[in-house]
Write a protein that holds these residues in place. Structure first.
Motif, PDB file in Angstrom:
ATOM      1  N   GLY A  41       0.821  -1.218   0.000  1.00 25.81           N
ATOM      2  CA  GLY A  41       0.000   0.000   0.000  1.00 25.81           C
ATOM      3  C   GLY A  41       0.850   1.261   0.000  1.00 25.81           C
ATOM      4  O   GLY A  41       1.995   1.278  -0.480  1.00 25.81           O
ATOM      5  N   THR A  42       0.319   2.324   0.563  1.00 22.66           N
ATOM      6  CA  THR A  42       1.014   3.618   0.553  1.00 22.66           C
ATOM      7  C   THR A  42       2.351   3.533   1.296  1.00 22.66           C
ATOM      8  O   THR A  42       3.355   4.088   0.843  1.00 22.66           O
ATOM      9  CB  THR A  42       0.115   4.691   1.218  1.00 22.66           C
ATOM     10  OG1 THR A  42      -1.173   4.651   0.602  1.00 22.66           O
ATOM     11  CG2 THR A  42       0.698   6.079   1.054  1.00 22.66           C
ATOM     12  N   LEU A  48       7.518   6.825   1.052  1.00 19.96           N
ATOM     13  CA  LEU A  48       7.566   7.297   2.449  1.00 19.96           C
ATOM     14  C   LEU A  48       8.702   6.616   3.200  1.00 19.96           C
ATOM     15  O   LEU A  48       9.001   5.440   2.946  1.00 19.96           O
ATOM     16  CB  LEU A  48       6.253   6.943   3.155  1.00 19.96           C
ATOM     17  CG  LEU A  48       5.065   7.834   2.877  1.00 19.96           C
ATOM     18  CD1 LEU A  48       3.833   7.276   3.556  1.00 19.96           C
ATOM     19  CD2 LEU A  48       5.338   9.240   3.377  1.00 19.96           C
ATOM     20  N   THR A  49       9.290   7.321   4.153  1.00 18.30           N
ATOM     21  CA  THR A  49      10.383   6.742   4.944  1.00 18.30           C
ATOM     22  C   THR A  49      10.236   7.013   6.448  1.00 18.30           C
ATOM     23  O   THR A  49      11.174   6.788   7.204  1.00 18.30           O
ATOM     24  CB  THR A  49      11.746   7.291   4.458  1.00 18.30           C
ATOM     25  OG1 THR A  49      11.685   8.719   4.454  1.00 18.30           O
ATOM     26  CG2 THR A  49      12.114   6.794   3.073  1.00 18.30           C
ATOM     27  N   THR A  50       9.067   7.519   6.861  1.00 17.15           N
ATOM     28  CA  THR A  50       8.847   7.710   8.302  1.00 17.15           C
ATOM     29  C   THR A  50       7.494   7.133   8.703  1.00 17.15           C
ATOM     30  O   THR A  50       6.474   7.464   8.099  1.00 17.15           O
ATOM     31  CB  THR A  50       8.859   9.206   8.700  1.00 17.15           C
ATOM     32  OG1 THR A  50       7.999   9.931   7.814  1.00 17.15           O
ATOM     33  CG2 THR A  50      10.249   9.798   8.649  1.00 17.15           C
ATOM     34  N   LEU A  51       7.514   6.254   9.700  1.00 22.16           N
ATOM     35  CA  LEU A  51       6.272   5.683  10.212  1.00 22.16           C
ATOM     36  C   LEU A  51       5.835   6.539  11.408  1.00 22.16           C
ATOM     37  O   LEU A  51       6.540   6.604  12.414  1.00 22.16           O
ATOM     38  CB  LEU A  51       6.521   4.230  10.615  1.00 22.16           C
ATOM     39  CG  LEU A  51       5.359   3.259  10.492  1.00 22.16           C
ATOM     40  CD1 LEU A  51       5.845   1.830  10.536  1.00 22.16           C
ATOM     41  CD2 LEU A  51       4.289   3.487  11.500  1.00 22.16           C
ATOM     42  N   CYS A  52       4.700   7.212  11.262  1.00 23.60           N
ATOM     43  CA  CYS A  52       4.228   8.154  12.282  1.00 23.60           C
ATOM     44  C   CYS A  52       3.073   7.534  13.068  1.00 23.60           C
ATOM     45  O   CYS A  52       2.406   6.614  12.595  1.00 23.60           O
ATOM     46  CB  CYS A  52       3.719   9.439  11.624  1.00 23.60           C
ATOM     47  SG  CYS A  52       4.928  10.209  10.541  1.00 23.60           S
ATOM     48  N   GLY A  53       2.826   8.093  14.251  1.00 27.70           N
ATOM     49  CA  GLY A  53       1.639   7.686  15.010  1.00 27.70           C
ATOM     50  C   GLY A  53       1.855   6.502  15.925  1.00 27.70           C
ATOM     51  O   GLY A  53       0.903   6.018  16.544  1.00 27.70           O
ATOM     52  N   LEU A  54       3.095   6.019  16.031  1.00 23.97           N
ATOM     53  CA  LEU A  54       3.353   4.871  16.913  1.00 23.97           C
ATOM     54  C   LEU A  54       3.534   5.294  18.360  1.00 23.97           C
ATOM     55  O   LEU A  54       3.283   4.509  19.267  1.00 23.97           O
ATOM     56  CB  LEU A  54       4.650   4.165  16.493  1.00 23.97           C
ATOM     57  CG  LEU A  54       4.661   3.351  15.212  1.00 23.97           C
ATOM     58  CD1 LEU A  54       6.104   2.996  14.850  1.00 23.97           C
ATOM     59  CD2 LEU A  54       3.833   2.072  15.371  1.00 23.97           C
ATOM     60  N   TYR A  90      12.192   4.323   8.309  1.00 21.12           N
ATOM     61  CA  TYR A  90      12.196   2.938   7.792  1.00 21.12           C
ATOM     62  C   TYR A  90      12.491   2.958   6.300  1.00 21.12           C
ATOM     63  O   TYR A  90      12.462   4.009   5.650  1.00 21.12           O
ATOM     64  CB  TYR A  90      10.840   2.257   8.078  1.00 21.12           C
ATOM     65  CG  TYR A  90       9.702   2.715   7.172  1.00 21.12           C
ATOM     66  CD1 TYR A  90       8.964   3.862   7.469  1.00 21.12           C
ATOM     67  CD2 TYR A  90       9.384   2.015   6.006  1.00 21.12           C
ATOM     68  CE1 TYR A  90       7.933   4.291   6.644  1.00 21.12           C
ATOM     69  CE2 TYR A  90       8.351   2.428   5.170  1.00 21.12           C
ATOM     70  CZ  TYR A  90       7.633   3.570   5.503  1.00 21.12           C
ATOM     71  OH  TYR A  90       6.617   3.984   4.675  1.00 21.12           O
ATOM     72  N   ARG A  91      12.809   1.759   5.786  1.00 20.17           N
ATOM     73  CA  ARG A  91      12.994   1.611   4.340  1.00 20.17           C
ATOM     74  C   ARG A  91      11.733   0.981   3.748  1.00 20.17           C
ATOM     75  O   ARG A  91      11.291  -0.064   4.247  1.00 20.17           O
ATOM     76  CB  ARG A  91      14.165   0.671   4.056  1.00 20.17           C
ATOM     77  CG  ARG A  91      15.520   1.258   4.288  1.00 20.17           C
ATOM     78  CD  ARG A  91      16.580   0.169   4.117  1.00 20.17           C
ATOM     79  NE  ARG A  91      17.576   0.292   5.149  1.00 20.17           N
ATOM     80  CZ  ARG A  91      18.675   1.036   5.056  1.00 20.17           C
ATOM     81  NH1 ARG A  91      18.931   1.661   3.942  1.00 20.17           N
ATOM     82  NH2 ARG A  91      19.508   1.124   6.049  1.00 20.17           N
ATOM     83  N   ILE A 167       4.111  14.538  -4.098  1.00 24.66           N
ATOM     84  CA  ILE A 167       5.074  13.638  -4.745  1.00 24.66           C
ATOM     85  C   ILE A 167       6.214  13.399  -3.753  1.00 24.66           C
ATOM     86  O   ILE A 167       6.742  14.355  -3.182  1.00 24.66           O
ATOM     87  CB  ILE A 167       5.624  14.273  -6.033  1.00 24.66           C
ATOM     88  CG1 ILE A 167       4.479  14.468  -7.040  1.00 24.66           C
ATOM     89  CG2 ILE A 167       6.740  13.435  -6.630  1.00 24.66           C
ATOM     90  CD1 ILE A 167       4.819  15.411  -8.176  1.00 24.66           C
ATOM     91  N   LEU A 168       6.547  12.135  -3.540  1.00 25.35           N
ATOM     92  CA  LEU A 168       7.636  11.812  -2.603  1.00 25.35           C
ATOM     93  C   LEU A 168       8.819  11.295  -3.404  1.00 25.35           C
ATOM     94  O   LEU A 168       8.652  10.448  -4.281  1.00 25.35           O
ATOM     95  CB  LEU A 168       7.159  10.726  -1.638  1.00 25.35           C
ATOM     96  CG  LEU A 168       6.032  11.178  -0.718  1.00 25.35           C
ATOM     97  CD1 LEU A 168       5.002  10.099  -0.537  1.00 25.35           C
ATOM     98  CD2 LEU A 168       6.609  11.575   0.628  1.00 25.35           C
ATOM     99  N   PHE A 169      10.003  11.833  -3.121  1.00 28.91           N
ATOM    100  CA  PHE A 169      11.184  11.297  -3.808  1.00 28.91           C
ATOM    101  C   PHE A 169      12.421  11.417  -2.933  1.00 28.91           C
ATOM    102  O   PHE A 169      12.532  12.357  -2.129  1.00 28.91           O
ATOM    103  CB  PHE A 169      11.407  11.972  -5.175  1.00 28.91           C
ATOM    104  CG  PHE A 169      11.632  13.455  -5.123  1.00 28.91           C
ATOM    105  CD1 PHE A 169      12.913  13.983  -5.034  1.00 28.91           C
ATOM    106  CD2 PHE A 169      10.561  14.338  -5.168  1.00 28.91           C
ATOM    107  CE1 PHE A 169      13.122  15.349  -4.997  1.00 28.91           C
ATOM    108  CE2 PHE A 169      10.761  15.714  -5.122  1.00 28.91           C
ATOM    109  CZ  PHE A 169      12.040  16.222  -5.040  1.00 28.91           C
ATOM    110  N   PRO A 170      13.368  10.457  -3.070  1.00 33.83           N
ATOM    111  CA  PRO A 170      14.607  10.550  -2.308  1.00 33.83           C
ATOM    112  C   PRO A 170      15.547  11.547  -2.981  1.00 33.83           C
ATOM    113  O   PRO A 170      15.583  11.627  -4.213  1.00 33.83           O
ATOM    114  CB  PRO A 170      15.186   9.131  -2.372  1.00 33.83           C
ATOM    115  CG  PRO A 170      14.548   8.493  -3.551  1.00 33.83           C
ATOM    116  CD  PRO A 170      13.289   9.223  -3.874  1.00 33.83           C
ATOM    117  N   LEU A 171      16.272  12.310  -2.191  1.00 35.11           N
ATOM    118  CA  LEU A 171      17.274  13.227  -2.724  1.00 35.11           C
ATOM    119  C   LEU A 171      18.611  12.845  -2.085  1.00 35.11           C
ATOM    120  O   LEU A 171      18.776  12.969  -0.865  1.00 35.11           O
ATOM    121  CB  LEU A 171      16.881  14.664  -2.371  1.00 35.11           C
ATOM    122  CG  LEU A 171      17.494  15.772  -3.212  1.00 35.11           C
ATOM    123  CD1 LEU A 171      17.205  15.594  -4.702  1.00 35.11           C
ATOM    124  CD2 LEU A 171      16.978  17.132  -2.748  1.00 35.11           C
TER     125      LEU A 171
END
Ligand SMILES: Cc1cc2nc3c(=O)[nH]c(=O)nc-3n(C[C@H](O)[C@H](O)[C@H](O)COP(=O)(O)OP(=O)(O)OC[C@H]3O[C@@H](n4cnc5c(N)ncnc54)[C@H](O)[C@@H]3O)c2cc1C
Length: 362
Positions: A41-42, A48-54, A90-91, A167-171
Motif C-alpha cells: 500500500g502507501t 515514504l520513509t517515516t512511520l508516524c503515530g506509533l 524505515y525503508r 510527490i515523494l522522492f529521495p534526494l
C-alpha cells in the motif's frame, strides 16, 4: 481452491497487513486481496520513509500488539524526534519485505494480488459474497472505502483542499543539516522566492539522503532539483535516482460507522469505554501550495478510537481500518498515519473474529 473464508480483507497497506495477520492468528480462514501486484500500500510503494503515530510525546509506544511487533521488526534505528512528535525511520522495501514474510508464515491467510474488488453481495444486512468468495465478515482497508461503495453503504469523503496530494522522492548527496525549523527555512526561502510550490523534508535511513515531500506537479521536480543544485549550498551534488514521479493521495473516504470520531475528540484527547486503539498524532492539513498546518493535542495526552468507529452503521459484518474508519475530515487527518492504521487494522480483525463467534456465522 478454497472458495469460502471467515474474513475477507480488502487492501494490503498498513491497515490491511495488520488486519490480515491478526484475523488469521485469531484462527479465522482469511482472504486478503489487493488490486496491486504485491503487499505494501502507501507505506510500501509511495516513497515514504517515516512511520508516524506509533509513539506518545515521550517516544513510548501507544499501542502494544501488532503495531508494536511490526514496528519492532521493521526498525533499523531508534525512533527519532521531529519537532513535537516521534517517528520511526524505515525503508519502504523492508516494509514490504516484513509484511511478505509475515504473510508467508501465516498458513490461514491466503492472498490474491492484482485482484481488484469486483463486487460484493449483501443479504439480510450482511455481506455474504465478495469477488465470488463466500465470506463471513469483511474488513475494508482499501483507503477509499471500496467495499462500502460497492454495496452502497454511506461514506464521507476527505476534503482534498486540506489533504493535498504530494510527490515523494529521495534526494541523495545532500550534505547539509536540516534538523531545525530554522535550517529548513533557509533552504525553503529561496525556493519560495523563485515561485516553486513548498516542499518538506523527512529523514531517510540512506546515507546523505533525505526524503522530499513536494506538493507540486511531476514536471516541476527536475526544475526544483536543478534550482537546489545551483542556489543552495550543501545541495550542489544532489540528485534523485527516480525518473518518474507520481503524486500520493492523502485524501481518502471514510465509512460511516456506529460512531463518527471527530476533530474535537482528537484535540480533547477523548477516551471511550469501548476503546480499541490510541493515537496522539496532530491533525495535519496540507494545502495545494504545500503549506502545512498542524493542530496538536495537549502535551502528554492521546485520544482513543472506539470499536464503534471500526463497525459500519448499516451492515452488520462490515468493519473498517486505516484511512476508512468512521471519522470526520479533521479526525482522519490525524488517525490516517500508519502507526494508527496498524493499530486499527489489528483491532478491526479482533472485532470481526469476535462478531463471527457471537453471531454464529462461523
Ligand atoms: C503524501 C503523503 C505523505 C504521508 N506521510 C506519512 C508519513 O510520513 N508517515 C505516516 O505514517 N503516514 C504518512 N502518510 C499517511 C499514510 O501513508 C496513509 O494514510 C496510510 O498509509 C494509509 O494506510 P491504509 O492501510 O489505510 O491504506 P493504503 O496504504 O492506501 O492501502 C490501501 C490498499 O488498498 C488497495 N486497494 C484500493 N482500492 C482497491 C480495490 N478496489 N480493490 C483491491 N484493493 C484496493 C490499494 O492498492 C492499497 O494497497 C502520508 C500520506 C501521503 C499521501
Amino acid at each position: 481452491m478454497k472458495d469460502s473464508f471467515d474474513i475477507a480483507v480488502v487492501g494490503s497497506g498498513a491497515a490491511g497487513i495488520a488486519a490480515g495477520i491478526t484475523a488469521a492468528r485469531a484462527g479465522c480462514g482469511t482472504l486478503l486481496l489487493d488490486r496491486r501486484a504485491a503487499v505494501g500500500g502507501t507505506g510500501g510503494f509511495s516513497g515514504l520513509t517515516t512511520l508516524c503515530g506509533l509513539f506518545d510525546d515521550e517516544g513510548k509506544f501507544l499501542n502494544d500488539g501488532f503495531a508494536r511487533e511490526f514496528a519492532g521488526t521493521l526498525a533499523e534505528s531508534p525512533p527519532m524526534r521531529m519537532g513535537k512528535v516521534w517517528v520511526l525511520p524505515y525503508r519502504p522495501e523492508k516494509f514490504r519485505g516484513v509484511a511478505a514474510s509475515l504473510f508467508a508464515s501465516t498458513p490461514s491467510l491466503q492472498t490474491r494480488w492484482s485482484a481488484p474488488l469486483t463486487g460484493a453481495v449483501v443479504e439480510n444486512n450482511r455481506i455474504v459474497n465478495l469477488n465470488r468468495f463466500c465470506v463471513g465478515a469483511v474488513i475494508d482497508c482499501s483507503g477509499s472505502a471500496e467495499v462500502a461503495r460497492a454495496i452502497g453503504a454511506a461514506c464521507l469523503a476527505t476534503n482534498e483542499s486540506t489533504q493535498a496530494p504530494a510527490i515523494l522522492f529521495p534526494l541523495c548527496h545532500v550534505v547539509r543539516e536540516l534538523n531545525t525549523p530554522a535550517a529548513v527555512a533557509q533552504v525553503l526561502l529561496p525556493l519560495s522566492r523563485a515561485g516553486f510550490p513548498m516542499l518538506s523534508f523527512q529523514p531517510s535511513l540512506e546515507l546523505d539522503t533525505i526524503t522530499v515531500k513536494f506538493t507540486g506537479r511531476a514536471d516541476q521536480v527536475m526544475d526544483v532539483i536543478a534550482f537546489l543544485q545551483k542556489q543552495v549550498s550543501g545541495f550542489e551534488n544532489c540528485r534523485t535516482p527516480l525518473t518518474e514521479f507520481t503524486a500520493a493521495q492523502r485524501a481518502g473516504r471514510m465509512v460511516i460507522g456506529q460512531y463518527l470520531l471527530t476533530g474535537a475528540d482528537v484535540l480533547a484527547g477523548r477516551k471511550f469505554p469501548d476503546a480499541v486503539a490510541r493515537c496522539a498524532w496532530p491533525i495535519e492539513q496540507w494545502s495545494a501550495d504545500g503549506a502545512a498546518r498542524f493542530r496538536y493535542l495537549p502535551p502528554g495526552t492521546h485520544y482513543e478510537i472506539p470499536a464503534r468507529s471500526l463497525r459500519a452503521a448499516q451492515v452488520e459484518n462490515l468493519f473498517m481500518a486505516g484511512k476508512t474508519i468512521s471519522a470526520d475530515v479533521d479526525a482522519i487527518a490525524s488517525a490516517r498515519v500508519m502507526g494508527c492504521c496498524l493499530a486499527s487494522g489489528a483491532a478491526a480483525a479482533v472485532l470481526a473474529a469476535r462478531w463471527l463467534e457471537s453471531s454464529g456465522a462461523r
